[in-house]
Design a protein around this motif. Structure first.
Motif, mmCIF file in Angstrom:
data_model
loop_
_atom_site.group_PDB
_atom_site.id
_atom_site.type_symbol
_atom_site.label_atom_id
_atom_site.label_comp_id
_atom_site.label_asym_id
_atom_site.label_seq_id
_atom_site.Cartn_x
_atom_site.Cartn_y
_atom_site.Cartn_z
ATOM 1 N N ASN A 87 10.431 25.291 45.927
ATOM 2 C CA ASN A 87 9.101 24.775 45.175
ATOM 3 C C ASN A 87 8.248 25.901 45.683
ATOM 4 O OD1 ASN A 87 8.204 24.490 47.982
ATOM 5 N ND2 ASN A 87 7.424 22.209 47.594
ATOM 6 N N PRO A 134 7.192 5.462 58.635
ATOM 7 C CA PRO A 134 6.965 5.289 57.067
ATOM 8 C C PRO A 134 6.873 6.065 56.203
ATOM 9 C CG PRO A 134 5.290 4.740 58.387
ATOM 10 C CD PRO A 134 6.046 5.169 59.498
ATOM 11 N N ASP A 135 6.556 7.378 56.708
ATOM 12 C CA ASP A 135 6.159 8.604 55.929
ATOM 13 C C ASP A 135 7.658 9.244 55.286
ATOM 14 O OD1 ASP A 135 3.300 8.021 56.005
ATOM 15 O OD2 ASP A 135 3.124 9.487 57.710
ATOM 16 N N VAL A 136 8.471 8.845 55.868
ATOM 17 C CA VAL A 136 9.946 9.392 55.487
ATOM 18 C C VAL A 136 10.766 8.573 54.925
ATOM 19 C CG1 VAL A 136 11.626 10.797 56.258
ATOM 20 C CG2 VAL A 136 9.616 11.093 57.279
ATOM 21 N N ILE A 159 8.000 17.964 55.978
ATOM 22 C CA ILE A 159 7.027 18.070 54.664
ATOM 23 C C ILE A 159 5.824 16.782 54.780
ATOM 24 C CG2 ILE A 159 8.272 16.812 52.993
ATOM 25 C CD1 ILE A 159 7.359 19.067 50.947
ATOM 26 N N GLN A 160 6.296 15.762 55.154
ATOM 27 C CA GLN A 160 5.397 14.767 55.392
ATOM 28 C C GLN A 160 4.222 15.139 56.156
ATOM 29 O OE1 GLN A 160 8.442 14.687 56.571
ATOM 30 N NE2 GLN A 160 8.305 13.833 58.752
ATOM 31 N N ARG A 202 2.106 17.520 54.018
ATOM 32 C CA ARG A 202 1.366 16.717 53.090
ATOM 33 C C ARG A 202 0.133 15.970 53.682
ATOM 34 N NH1 ARG A 202 3.301 19.449 50.179
ATOM 35 N NH2 ARG A 202 4.888 19.379 48.832
ATOM 36 N N ARG A 232 -3.880 17.024 52.796
ATOM 37 C CA ARG A 232 -4.529 16.035 52.506
ATOM 38 C C ARG A 232 -5.913 15.791 53.156
ATOM 39 N NH1 ARG A 232 -0.809 12.445 52.065
ATOM 40 N NH2 ARG A 232 -1.451 11.327 53.798
ATOM 41 N N ALA A 242 -8.124 18.571 52.647
ATOM 42 C CA ALA A 242 -8.952 18.500 51.379
ATOM 43 C C ALA A 242 -9.996 17.640 51.320
ATOM 44 C CB ALA A 242 -7.719 18.081 50.393
ATOM 45 N N LYS A 243 -9.914 16.240 52.346
ATOM 46 C CA LYS A 243 -10.874 15.307 52.415
ATOM 47 C C LYS A 243 -12.075 15.884 53.053
ATOM 48 C CE LYS A 243 -10.395 11.085 54.664
ATOM 49 N NZ LYS A 243 -9.400 10.295 55.361
ATOM 50 N N ASP A 276 11.086 2.826 48.110
ATOM 51 C CA ASP A 276 11.139 3.751 49.596
ATOM 52 C C ASP A 276 11.059 5.159 49.457
ATOM 53 O OD1 ASP A 276 10.920 3.655 52.331
ATOM 54 O OD2 ASP A 276 13.117 4.137 52.314
ATOM 55 N N HIS A 318 5.990 8.225 47.746
ATOM 56 C CA HIS A 318 5.047 7.907 48.996
ATOM 57 C C HIS A 318 3.753 8.239 48.057
ATOM 58 C CE1 HIS A 318 7.782 8.013 52.190
ATOM 59 N NE2 HIS A 318 8.571 8.844 51.559
ATOM 60 N N GLU A 326 -5.718 7.025 49.210
ATOM 61 C CA GLU A 326 -6.966 7.787 49.633
ATOM 62 C C GLU A 326 -7.042 9.210 48.747
ATOM 63 O OE1 GLU A 326 -8.890 11.240 50.963
ATOM 64 O OE2 GLU A 326 -6.614 11.055 51.454
ATOM 65 N N ALA A 327 -6.036 9.767 48.241
ATOM 66 C CA ALA A 327 -6.092 10.941 47.672
ATOM 67 C C ALA A 327 -6.698 10.738 46.073
ATOM 68 C CB ALA A 327 -4.941 11.903 47.560
ATOM 69 N N ARG A 342 -10.158 9.562 45.844
ATOM 70 C CA ARG A 342 -10.975 10.870 46.268
ATOM 71 C C ARG A 342 -11.171 11.649 44.688
ATOM 72 N NH1 ARG A 342 -8.916 15.384 48.504
ATOM 73 N NH2 ARG A 342 -7.551 14.019 49.726
ATOM 74 N N ASP A 370 5.194 18.942 41.328
ATOM 75 C CA ASP A 370 6.160 19.153 41.956
ATOM 76 C C ASP A 370 6.874 17.848 42.747
ATOM 77 O OD1 ASP A 370 7.518 21.310 43.801
ATOM 78 O OD2 ASP A 370 7.233 20.178 45.163
ATOM 79 N N THR A 398 8.082 17.120 45.415
ATOM 80 C CA THR A 398 7.688 16.677 46.826
ATOM 81 C C THR A 398 6.332 16.557 46.947
ATOM 82 O OG1 THR A 398 7.458 19.005 47.263
ATOM 83 C CG2 THR A 398 9.292 18.242 47.907
ATOM 84 N N TYR A 430 9.802 12.532 49.526
ATOM 85 C CA TYR A 430 10.303 13.208 50.697
ATOM 86 C C TYR A 430 10.340 12.373 51.643
ATOM 87 C CZ TYR A 430 4.980 12.834 51.476
ATOM 88 O OH TYR A 430 3.613 12.170 51.492
#
Lengths: 252, 235
Positions: free
Chosen positions: A90, A136-138, A153-154, A157, A161, A164-165, B134, B137, B141-142, B145, B229, B231, B235
């Motif tokens: 990527n 939970p993020d994976v 990568i979680q 990300r 984010r 960016a907020k 599952d 993701h 929020e994003a 925004r 992308d 990802t 992920y």
């Protein structure tokens, strides 16, 4: 948006082989528990592993440790062999594994010189007491697909984010961005960061350490693993500073 | 006659009738199967048959969104508190309901039920309406925004530099059906929800209004210049 190219420096001189990175990785990335039988069948899943080598003869035996994980190669041998484009590169320099595309041919694992890719031969299972610790993020990878180190990568990300907020761009180690192994390392043997940012600690260090010896100036300690294969990894290893070897050289 | 010479036997009229009937029955069943398969495939493509229902599921407590949103004027974010903070919108705990319903709603069956459950320390088993697999993701929020704030309505998204101040007509219409191109609108955080969830405030039973499949996500990402992308979500 600034370009990112994630990379890692592994200082073998600092690695004490404690396996904290391995444990951190297993729990961060929902990796199933590896039982003895899995190791015996060479089907254990460990996104990062500590390779141990013995050096010298008794009684002067020394243990050497090398943490090995996906090198996020720029010219990754695993990518062109995937028939369904489930692994690709990527824009952030990461070698990506897309779980929902993977059909489990295992060509990529066969083609990986670092043995950093792992196939789910079984449906992952956890004891009841560990079910609530899943991240939970994976994604929990099901049976029949390939998986490997993602440089967490979680976390990249999430921290991007959150930056960016606040209207900012993410910086190395900012907002918990570093992978779990880096955070867990007690001796700071692992450094994670953006290789494309010329101000980042990792890009400076890797540039410095990868210098070839010239004239009276000694070269850096940096090297890429299996460099001769031309995979151009994004992980730089720093070789061990061996005092005894130097003495040996001088007096021998 | 030479041995092996093939002579066509003329079928009798009785045989012809049998063949004819068989042919008609065969053709009929072929058409029926083909139509059935087409219906199944088109249903799969057109409707969220796997992860949602045609009508919203029955909830353990019939929570009336119209009463709370339309009559009382509560924001989505009043109860779904994490929606502007993180990935999950979150369902509030019954404790939040009780801030009002300790005193409001005496005698109503549903509210008495809820109080009983809370008194027994039993969680309310809400049935999830919107669910992505599952390996996806989604971060609320994003998206909130991106779409909240002062926006100019445009036909199509074009310039990445202007993007922050623009909203496409397609999305704007889901927030406010009366807007037109060129108009400037101020979008509150709680208004963004309707882009994907529809007008939940008017739904007696909450149901899924968009397919929320990958095609749906990717179309919107592409149209709005968001990253496509893999990802970004997987992920």
């Amino acid at each position: 948006m600034a370009e990112n190219k994630w990379g890692m420096i592994v200082d073998i001189d600092k690695c004490i082989g404690c396996q904290a990175c391995v444990v951190a990785c297993q729990s961060e990335n929902n990796i199933p528990i590896n039982e003895e039988g899995h190791f015996n069948q060479r089907r254990a899943i460990e996104w990062i592993r500590i390779e141990r080598y013995w050096e010298g003869e008794f009684p002067n035996v020394r243990a050497r440790f090398v943490p090995v994980f996906c090198q996020q190669c720029d010219d990754a041998p695993c990518e062109p062999v995937c028939p369904v484009y489930a692994t690709y590169h990527n824009s952030e320099g990461l070698n990506v594994q897309v779980y929902n595309r993977c059909i489990g041919t295992r060509f990529c694992a066969n083609n990986c010189p670092y043995q950093a890719r792992f196939f789910n031969f079984w449906e992952p299972e956890w004891p009841e007491s560990l079910k609530n610790q899943l991240n939970p993020d994976v994604t929990v990878r099901s049976r029949g697909i390939m998986e490997k180190c993602t440089f967490c990568i979680q976390r990249i990300r999430r921290s991007t984010r959150e930056a960016a907020k606040d209207g900012q761009e993410v910086e190395d180690g900012d907002r918990g961005m570093s992978p779990a192994c880096v955070n867990a390392c007690p001796t700071h043997a692992l450094t994670f960061g953006n290789l494309d940012d010329s101000d980042s600690a990792i890009s400076k260090q890797s540039k410095e350490e990868l210098k070839q010896p010239a004239g009276s100036r000694p070269g850096g300690r940096g090297y890429h693993m299996l460099e001769h294969l031309g995979t151009h990894p994004n992980v730089v290893y720093l070789k061990k500073v061996d005092k005894t070897a130097e003495e040996h050289e001088v007096h021998g | 006659m030479i041995p092996g010479d093939f002579q066509v036997k003329k079928p009798t009229s009785k045989q012809l009738a049998i063949f004819g009937t068989l042919g008609v029955v065969g053709l009929g069943s072929f058409v029926a199967i083909a139509l059935g398969l087409t219906w199944i495939v088109s249903a799969w493509l057109g409707m969220p048959v796997i992860f949602a229902h045609d009508q919203g599921p029955t909830q353990p407590i019939a929570f009336p969104h119209p009463t709370h949103v339309q009559d009382l004027g509560l924001d989505c974010t009043f109860c779904h508190r994490n929606v502007t903070e993180g990935a999950a919108a979150t369902i509030p705990s019954a404790g939040l309901c009780l801030t009002c319903h300790q005193v409001v709603g005496d005698g109503l069956e549903q509210i008495e039920n809820m109080r009983e459950q809370v008194a027994d320390d039993r969680p309310i088993d809400w049935v999830r309406v919107h669910r992505v697999p599952d390996h996806v993701h989604f971060v609320h929020e994003a998206h909130i925004r991106r779409f909240s704030g002062v926006k100019t309505v445009v036909e199509e998204w074009t310039d990445p530099n202007e993007q922050a101040g623009e909203i496409r007509l397609g999305e704007a219409l889901r927030i406010d059906p009366s807007v037109s191109v060129g108009q400037t609108m101020e979008i509150a955080e709680a208004q963004v929800c309707s882009v994907c969830h529809g007008d939940v405030g008017s739904m007696a039973t909450v149901e899924q209004v968009r397919p929320l499949k990958m095609g749906d996500c990717v179309d919107c990402h592409r149209d709005n210049g968001a990253p496509t992308d893999c990802t970004t979500c997987h992920y």
